[in-house]
Write a protein that holds these residues in place. Structure first.
Motif, PDB file in Angstrom:
ATOM      1  N   GLN A 124      -7.995  -0.044   0.564  1.00 57.65           N
ATOM      2  CA  GLN A 124      -7.950   0.812   1.749  1.00 57.65           C
ATOM      3  C   GLN A 124      -6.773   1.784   1.667  1.00 57.65           C
ATOM      4  N   ALA A 125      -5.632   1.299   1.241  1.00 55.37           N
ATOM      5  CA  ALA A 125      -4.453   2.162   1.106  1.00 55.37           C
ATOM      6  C   ALA A 125      -4.706   3.229   0.057  1.00 55.37           C
ATOM      7  N   ARG A 131      -6.938   5.894   1.467  1.00 54.07           N
ATOM      8  CA  ARG A 131      -6.207   6.803   2.367  1.00 54.07           C
ATOM      9  C   ARG A 131      -5.347   7.779   1.575  1.00 54.07           C
ATOM     10  N   ILE A 132      -4.735   7.284   0.516  1.00 53.61           N
ATOM     11  CA  ILE A 132      -3.916   8.152  -0.329  1.00 53.61           C
ATOM     12  C   ILE A 132      -4.800   9.219  -0.968  1.00 53.61           C
ATOM     13  N   SER A 149      -7.610  10.367   0.124  1.00 56.16           N
ATOM     14  CA  SER A 149      -8.035  11.293   1.167  1.00 56.16           C
ATOM     15  C   SER A 149      -6.915  12.279   1.511  1.00 56.16           C
ATOM     16  N   ALA A 150      -5.697  11.779   1.619  1.00 54.94           N
ATOM     17  CA  ALA A 150      -4.557  12.650   1.911  1.00 54.94           C
ATOM     18  C   ALA A 150      -4.347  13.655   0.787  1.00 54.94           C
ATOM     19  N   GLU A 177       1.451  12.913   8.063  1.00 53.59           N
ATOM     20  CA  GLU A 177       0.483  12.003   7.444  1.00 53.59           C
ATOM     21  C   GLU A 177       0.977  11.510   6.089  1.00 53.59           C
ATOM     22  N   VAL A 178       1.567  12.409   5.319  1.00 55.19           N
ATOM     23  CA  VAL A 178       2.115  12.004   4.023  1.00 55.19           C
ATOM     24  C   VAL A 178       3.257  11.012   4.222  1.00 55.19           C
ATOM     25  N   ASP A 189       3.654   8.945   6.715  1.00 51.44           N
ATOM     26  CA  ASP A 189       3.046   7.665   7.113  1.00 51.44           C
ATOM     27  C   ASP A 189       2.462   6.936   5.910  1.00 51.44           C
ATOM     28  N   THR A 190       1.770   7.666   5.050  1.00 49.80           N
ATOM     29  CA  THR A 190       1.143   7.063   3.874  1.00 49.80           C
ATOM     30  C   THR A 190       2.205   6.509   2.930  1.00 49.80           C
ATOM     31  N   GLU A 244       3.385   3.281   4.282  1.00 52.88           N
ATOM     32  CA  GLU A 244       2.423   2.217   4.000  1.00 52.88           C
ATOM     33  C   GLU A 244       2.541   1.749   2.553  1.00 52.88           C
ATOM     34  N   LEU A 245       2.689   2.692   1.646  1.00 51.61           N
ATOM     35  CA  LEU A 245       2.853   2.332   0.236  1.00 51.61           C
ATOM     36  C   LEU A 245       4.110   1.503   0.025  1.00 51.61           C
TER      37      LEU A 245
END
Length: 73
Positions: free
Chosen positions: A8-9, A12-13, A15-16, A56-57, A59-60, A63-64
């Motif tokens: 999932q991570a 999202r990466i 997609s970003a 968004e970057v 936030d990603t 998460e990483l």
């Protein structure tokens, strides 16, 4: 850590990154256009879009960092 969370991570990466590439392509395509006046709504749109992408970057990346920290434990 489950493979599902990692997948999932990574999704999202990906997609970003696609959105960043699309934004960069739009910027490159607009280079030939007449420059906008400093107070124009188009400039404000770009500033707002940049801010959303930056957040968004960030936030990603957070998460990483959390995923990496969890994997290291």
């Amino acid at each position: 850590m489950s493979a599902t969370r990692i997948d999932q991570a990574m999704a999202r990466i990906g997609s970003a990154m696609e959105r960043i590439d699309a934004a960069r392509a739009r910027i490159e395509a607009s280079k030939g256009e007449a420059p906008a006046s400093p107070g124009s709504s188009r400039v404000m749109e770009l500033v707002n879009a940049h801010e959303r992408l930056r957040e968004e970057v960030a936030d990603t990346i957070g998460e990483l960092d959390a995923l990496i920290e969890e994997l290291e434990q």
